[in-house]
Design a protein around this motif. Sequence first.
Motif, short mmCIF file in Angstrom:
data_model
loop_
_atom_site.label_atom_id
_atom_site.label_comp_id
_atom_site.label_asym_id
_atom_site.label_seq_id
_atom_site.Cartn_x
_atom_site.Cartn_y
_atom_site.Cartn_z
N TRP A 29 -31.89 -6.52 9.56
CA TRP A 29 -30.55 -6.53 10.04
C TRP A 29 -29.39 -6.19 9.11
O TRP A 29 -28.68 -5.27 9.53
CB TRP A 29 -30.10 -7.84 10.88
N LEU A 30 -29.34 -6.94 7.92
CA LEU A 30 -28.56 -6.78 6.92
C LEU A 30 -28.31 -5.34 6.16
O LEU A 30 -27.54 -4.83 5.82
CB LEU A 30 -28.55 -7.85 5.71
N ARG A 31 -29.72 -4.76 6.12
CA ARG A 31 -29.88 -3.48 5.72
C ARG A 31 -29.77 -2.40 6.72
O ARG A 31 -30.02 -1.14 6.59
CB ARG A 31 -31.08 -3.52 4.96
N ASP A 32 -29.05 -2.73 8.03
CA ASP A 32 -29.05 -1.91 9.18
C ASP A 32 -30.22 -0.99 9.47
O ASP A 32 -30.33 0.20 9.84
CB ASP A 32 -27.96 -0.86 8.74
N GLU A 33 -31.42 -1.80 9.57
CA GLU A 33 -32.63 -1.39 9.79
C GLU A 33 -33.14 -1.64 11.38
O GLU A 33 -34.08 -1.12 11.88
CB GLU A 33 -33.70 -1.67 8.89
N LYS A 34 -32.32 -2.39 12.03
CA LYS A 34 -32.64 -3.07 13.32
C LYS A 34 -31.61 -2.39 14.52
O LYS A 34 -31.71 -2.65 15.72
CB LYS A 34 -32.49 -4.59 13.27
#
Length: 92
Positions: free
Chosen positions: A50-55
Amino acid sequence: MTLATSSPERQREDVLTAAASVGGHIIGWADDWEVPGATDPMTRPKPGPWLRDEKGPYDGLVSSAVDRLGRNVVDCLNTGYKVRDEGKLLVS
């Protein structure tokens, strides 16, 4: 894991209450009970994506308490600054 103030159930209630207080709703959960607290939030198996914008897109993060974002001040601040810099909301 069983204390009334920090049990998973209590923390889930706190997250739902915090989200509702700002008119939000939960689109996904990133529980990581078995991960050591010293692990950088960006590399944690569940919140990391989520924090790495993968979701996919989301408007913010909700935590039951500030110390659930990271187990040290640097991790908490880095997570907070990242979320802020992306224009997202951080609720605790």
